[in-house]
Design an enzyme around this catalytic site. Structure first.
Site, PDB file in Angstrom:
ATOM      1  N   CYS B  97     -16.095  -4.086   4.013  1.00  0.00           N
ATOM      2  CA  CYS B  97     -15.155  -3.972   3.033  1.00  0.00           C
ATOM      3  C   CYS B  97     -14.943  -5.251   2.438  1.00  0.00           C
ATOM      4  O   CYS B  97     -14.770  -6.164   3.495  1.00  0.00           O
ATOM      5  CB  CYS B  97     -14.141  -3.212   3.527  1.00  0.00           C
ATOM      6  SG  CYS B  97     -13.018  -2.663   2.120  1.00  0.00           S
ATOM      7  N   ASN B 201      -8.062   2.907  -0.834  1.00  0.00           N
ATOM      8  CA  ASN B 201      -7.034   1.735  -1.169  1.00  0.00           C
ATOM      9  C   ASN B 201      -8.096   0.615  -2.145  1.00  0.00           C
ATOM     10  O   ASN B 201      -7.794  -0.311  -2.421  1.00  0.00           O
ATOM     11  CB  ASN B 201      -6.534   0.798   0.048  1.00  0.00           C
ATOM     12  CG  ASN B 201      -7.572   0.331   0.818  1.00  0.00           C
ATOM     13  OD1 ASN B 201      -8.808   0.496   0.735  1.00  0.00           O
ATOM     14  ND2 ASN B 201      -7.007  -0.393   1.899  1.00  0.00           N
ATOM     15  N   GLU B 205      -9.533  -4.385 -10.618  1.00  0.00           N
ATOM     16  CA  GLU B 205      -8.125  -4.745 -11.186  1.00  0.00           C
ATOM     17  C   GLU B 205      -8.369  -5.881 -12.193  1.00  0.00           C
ATOM     18  O   GLU B 205      -9.420  -6.812 -12.289  1.00  0.00           O
ATOM     19  CB  GLU B 205      -6.964  -5.313 -10.178  1.00  0.00           C
ATOM     20  CG  GLU B 205      -5.808  -5.578 -10.715  1.00  0.00           C
ATOM     21  CD  GLU B 205      -4.930  -6.003  -9.405  1.00  0.00           C
ATOM     22  OE1 GLU B 205      -4.199  -4.993  -8.836  1.00  0.00           O
ATOM     23  OE2 GLU B 205      -4.696  -7.098  -9.168  1.00  0.00           O
ATOM     24  N   HIS B 324     -14.036  -8.691   4.597  1.00  0.00           N
ATOM     25  CA  HIS B 324     -12.793  -8.495   5.486  1.00  0.00           C
ATOM     26  C   HIS B 324     -12.956  -7.629   6.708  1.00  0.00           C
ATOM     27  O   HIS B 324     -12.104  -7.479   7.305  1.00  0.00           O
ATOM     28  CB  HIS B 324     -11.605  -8.588   4.960  1.00  0.00           C
ATOM     29  CG  HIS B 324     -11.301  -7.561   3.902  1.00  0.00           C
ATOM     30  ND1 HIS B 324     -10.875  -7.789   2.537  1.00  0.00           N
ATOM     31  CD2 HIS B 324     -11.669  -6.037   3.977  1.00  0.00           C
ATOM     32  CE1 HIS B 324     -10.999  -6.458   1.989  1.00  0.00           C
ATOM     33  NE2 HIS B 324     -11.394  -5.427   2.796  1.00  0.00           N
ATOM     34  N   PRO B 367      -5.305 -10.389  -2.194  1.00  0.00           N
ATOM     35  CA  PRO B 367      -4.538  -9.398  -3.078  1.00  0.00           C
ATOM     36  C   PRO B 367      -3.448  -8.700  -2.523  1.00  0.00           C
ATOM     37  O   PRO B 367      -3.450  -8.574  -1.341  1.00  0.00           O
ATOM     38  CB  PRO B 367      -5.587  -8.396  -3.265  1.00  0.00           C
ATOM     39  CG  PRO B 367      -6.580  -8.394  -2.106  1.00  0.00           C
ATOM     40  CD  PRO B 367      -6.554  -9.558  -1.368  1.00  0.00           C
ATOM     41  N   HIS B 392      -6.443 -10.748   4.339  1.00  0.00           N
ATOM     42  CA  HIS B 392      -6.966 -10.188   3.773  1.00  0.00           C
ATOM     43  C   HIS B 392      -6.207  -9.366   2.475  1.00  0.00           C
ATOM     44  O   HIS B 392      -6.789  -8.942   1.462  1.00  0.00           O
ATOM     45  CB  HIS B 392      -8.065  -8.885   4.266  1.00  0.00           C
ATOM     46  CG  HIS B 392      -7.441  -7.634   4.543  1.00  0.00           C
ATOM     47  ND1 HIS B 392      -6.202  -7.594   5.382  1.00  0.00           N
ATOM     48  CD2 HIS B 392      -7.911  -6.590   4.297  1.00  0.00           C
ATOM     49  CE1 HIS B 392      -5.895  -6.208   5.144  1.00  0.00           C
ATOM     50  NE2 HIS B 392      -7.010  -5.548   4.925  1.00  0.00           N
ATOM     51  N   GLY B 393      -4.974  -9.393   2.551  1.00  0.00           N
ATOM     52  CA  GLY B 393      -4.171  -8.770   1.736  1.00  0.00           C
ATOM     53  C   GLY B 393      -2.681  -8.615   2.067  1.00  0.00           C
ATOM     54  O   GLY B 393      -2.392  -9.602   2.672  1.00  0.00           O
ATOM     55  N   ALA B 394      -1.787  -7.724   1.327  1.00  0.00           N
ATOM     56  CA  ALA B 394      -0.233  -7.931   1.606  1.00  0.00           C
ATOM     57  C   ALA B 394      -0.120  -7.075   2.989  1.00  0.00           C
ATOM     58  O   ALA B 394       0.979  -7.390   3.582  1.00  0.00           O
ATOM     59  CB  ALA B 394       0.481  -7.406   0.542  1.00  0.00           C
ATOM     60  N   LYS B 468      -7.557   2.975  -9.734  1.00  0.00           N
ATOM     61  CA  LYS B 468      -7.656   3.370  -8.239  1.00  0.00           C
ATOM     62  C   LYS B 468      -8.657   4.295  -8.064  1.00  0.00           C
ATOM     63  O   LYS B 468      -8.720   5.138  -8.639  1.00  0.00           O
ATOM     64  CB  LYS B 468      -6.142   4.054  -7.877  1.00  0.00           C
ATOM     65  CG  LYS B 468      -5.134   2.799  -7.745  1.00  0.00           C
ATOM     66  CD  LYS B 468      -4.992   2.608  -6.228  1.00  0.00           C
ATOM     67  CE  LYS B 468      -4.444   1.526  -6.164  1.00  0.00           C
ATOM     68  NZ  LYS B 468      -4.904   0.449  -5.076  1.00  0.00           N
TER      69      LYS B 468
END
Lengths: 141, 469
Positions: B97, B201, B205, B324, B367, B392-394, B468
């Site tokens: 992913c 998820n 974007e 990731h 992101p 890899h993200g928040a 999404k």
């Protein structure tokens, strides 16, 4: 409805109960189906019969969920109801499951609640206490 | 009662001391805000990973770490290779992913009014959601070539250019892949899903470059403030999920024969130098190549649509493609190791990518939630402390159920629209689950790694359109 979803940060946790192994599996399947079921239910419906065998009851649960994930994706069908579900322990010590599911054809406007990537072994348990069975498992979504 | 002491090692870095069956200590990167929201299950999963045989130095958790299965999401661990172990629980179901970032060469201002119809068009034309749907449908023989050669094969077929590959992790192909180690079931699932976003998820974007922190990089890369960017988050779809399902089942049988106790059965493993280990590694790499090909097809389709619909002045170029969910064979201090990253991105400052006429450390995309955009980071030398890994993200803050109880689809979409972010979604529950309030603050994650010296920010983007899956 003899199941509940428990909070899990990234995934979906399920706790399912039943007076027998079969009814506990049925509750587990109902919980999974409630996620996969088409909300804009298509008209076409058919039946799907599965027979699965495993040497461990926990593994049987994972194999069953993995099987319906695979079928729903490859055959483009979404399981909607359980017509029949039976689990029994064989003399060999293995567990045998027979299940008949009602299915709908997945179409462009099909809207299942979410996609299940896999049934995980993390925190997986099947326990029997005072004549009642309880399964806990986590689905990767 | 669960009680663990977190020892402060240095600013934004905490350690869980080695205890019981742990072979190494655990380490977690967190600023004060992240530390306050830390989930106790993450600490427990860090300890489980620390108990795996042969683990080197530390069981690590990035600042975006949250409760997963097997490894925490945001977990990193290294083992000797080939004499150490490999575990699917350190990779996840969605093999490779990853996130891909592209620049467009046009300003948001030029096309501001077209963002909403463009988002709708992308929503209609990129297969997303559950089940089958593909941009490209190979036959079985061709699928084997894709599993062996990833995005390189796809580019040769005309879906992209050489530059795409140069800016992609591993140049879009991991060589040690074997299509024969992938089951027919997995292949069956992959045949109808090549070039599809998926659900959960995963997202596409549209962003705008809002702030530039490294002008040297952006000048060479031709990036400017106000430029429209595109981002894709997707993986190996059903094919990768099935590879993991198949191999967990195989390895579970093997480990039971050896009577090995696992603190979490999802952490099932095998030695990388056994027949099973070699086959799993090559099956996992085949899944990773499928994911590279998948993102390449989507980005090429978006590139074409973007030029046709939005502006023929657009030049959609890849900035980077970061994996990731993967275990990679690497070499650190002359030793061969295999680094498992589950929800963490490889970030080696020595690995270079050419932008303009200069080469730079390959950047990493981080992101945030659908309301907060992204940071493009440049890894720093200190990344050696994390086996060259970055977040890899928040990272999730709330559980999916919690988020659904707290946030309603229409409220979220309205709130985001007021901020100039148009959201088009497949599932209504997905919007509630992925609500900005369900995630940690992106700025907290970035602040943590920049203060520790793992990375520095090149630029920050804000979203204007989001799809999404």
């Amino acid at each position: 409805m003899n199941y509940r979803f428990f909070d899990h940060t990234a995934d979906v946790g399920i706790e399912a109960r039943g007076k027998s192994l079969s009814s506990m599996f049925k509750s587990s399947a109902q919980a999974v189906l409630s996620i996969m079921k088409d909300r804009n239910r298509a008209k076409t419906s058919a039946g799907l019969y599965l027979e699965l065998k495993s040497d461990r009851v926990e593994n049987l649960l994972i194999e069953f969920i993995s099987e319906i994930i695979y079928i729903s994706e490859v055959k483009s069908i979404l399981p909607s109801e359980i017509r029949m579900l039976k689990v029994k322990k064989l003399q060999s010590g293995e567990y045998l499951m027979k299940v008949l599911l009602e299915t709908t054809k997945a179409e462009k406007n099909s809207r299942p609640r979410k996609s299940i990537k896999g049934a995980t072994f993390s925190g997986l348990s099947v326990e029997e206490k005072d004549g009642s069975f309880c399964a806990r498992f986590i689905l990767d979504v | 009662m669960y009680k663990r002491e977190l020892r402060l090692v240095s600013e934004n870095l905490y350690e869980i001391e080695k205890k019981g069956s742990m072979n190494v200590p655990g380490r977690i990167y967190a600023n004060d805000n992240i530390l306050r929201s830390i989930d106790i299950n993450v600490l427990s999963q860090i300890e489980n990973v620390a108990s795996l045989p042969g683990i080197i130095s530390y069981s690590l958790a990035m600042p975006d770490a949250h409760w997963g299965y097997g490894f925490p999401i945001g977990g990193v661990a290294a083992f000797p290779f080939p004499d150490g172990i490999i575990s699917p629980g350190g990779i996840g179901y969605d093999i490779n992913c990853g996130v891909r970032l592209m620049k467009t060469g046009i300003t948001y201002r030029e096309v501001q009014k077209k963002i909403r119809p463009l988002t709708d068009k992308l929503f209609q034309n990129i297969p997303l959601g559950l089940g089958q749907g593909a941009i490209y449908r190979p036959d079985k023989a061709e699928l084997s070539k894709i599993l062996s050669r990833g995005a390189q094969y796809i580019v040769e077929k005309g879906f992209g250019d050489k530059e795409d590959l140069q800016r992609c992790d591993s140049n879009g192909c991991i060589p040690e892949a074997d299509a024969e180690a992938v089951s027919d079931r997995a292949k069956e699932r992959g045949l109808g899903q090549l070039g599809s976003l998926g659900a959960g998820n995963h997202f596409i974007e549209i962003d705008v470059v809002e702030e530039i922190f490294d002008e040297h990089f952006t000048r060479e890369a031709g990036i400017f403030k106000g430029e429209l960017f595109l981002m894709i988050h997707s993986g190996s779809r059903g094919l990768g999920h099935q590879i993991t399902t198949d191999w967990i089942s195989i390895l579970m049988k093997e480990i039971r024969k050896k009577d090995i106790f696992l603190r979490d059965r999802q952490l099932v493993y095998t030695e990388a130098n056994t027949e099973a280990g070699k086959r799993y590694f090559s099956a996992m790499n085949a899944g990773a190549n499928f994911a590279f090909a998948n993102r390449q097809l989507m980005s090429h389709k978006i590139r074409t649509m973007f030029t046709q619909y939005l502006s023929n002045q657009a030049r959609v170029e890849l900035i980077c493609d970061c994996c990731h969910n993967i275990a990679m064979k690497e070499s650190i201090n002359g030793k061969n190791i295999i680094v498992h990253r589950k929800g963490a991105t490889r970030a080696d400052p020595k690995e270079k990518t050419i932008y303009g006429n200069k080469s730079f450390s390959s950047p990493v995309i981080v992101p945030g939630s659908m309301g907060s955009g992204f940071h493009l980071l440049s890894p720093e030398e200190k990344c050696a402390d994390t086996f060259f890994s970055l977040p890899h993200g928040a990272g999730r803050l709330l559980g999916r159920k919690q988020a659904c109880r707290k946030f309603k689809e229409n409220d979220i979409k309205k709130e985001l629209m007021n901020k100039g972010i148009y959201v088009k979604n497949y599932s209504s529950e997905g919007v509630s689950e992925e609500a900005p309030g369900a995630y940690k603050g992106l700025e907290d994650v970035v602040e943590t790694v920049t203060k520790v010296g793992l990375a520095r920010s090149i630029l920050r983007g804000r979203p204007v359109g989001n799809i999404k899956g």
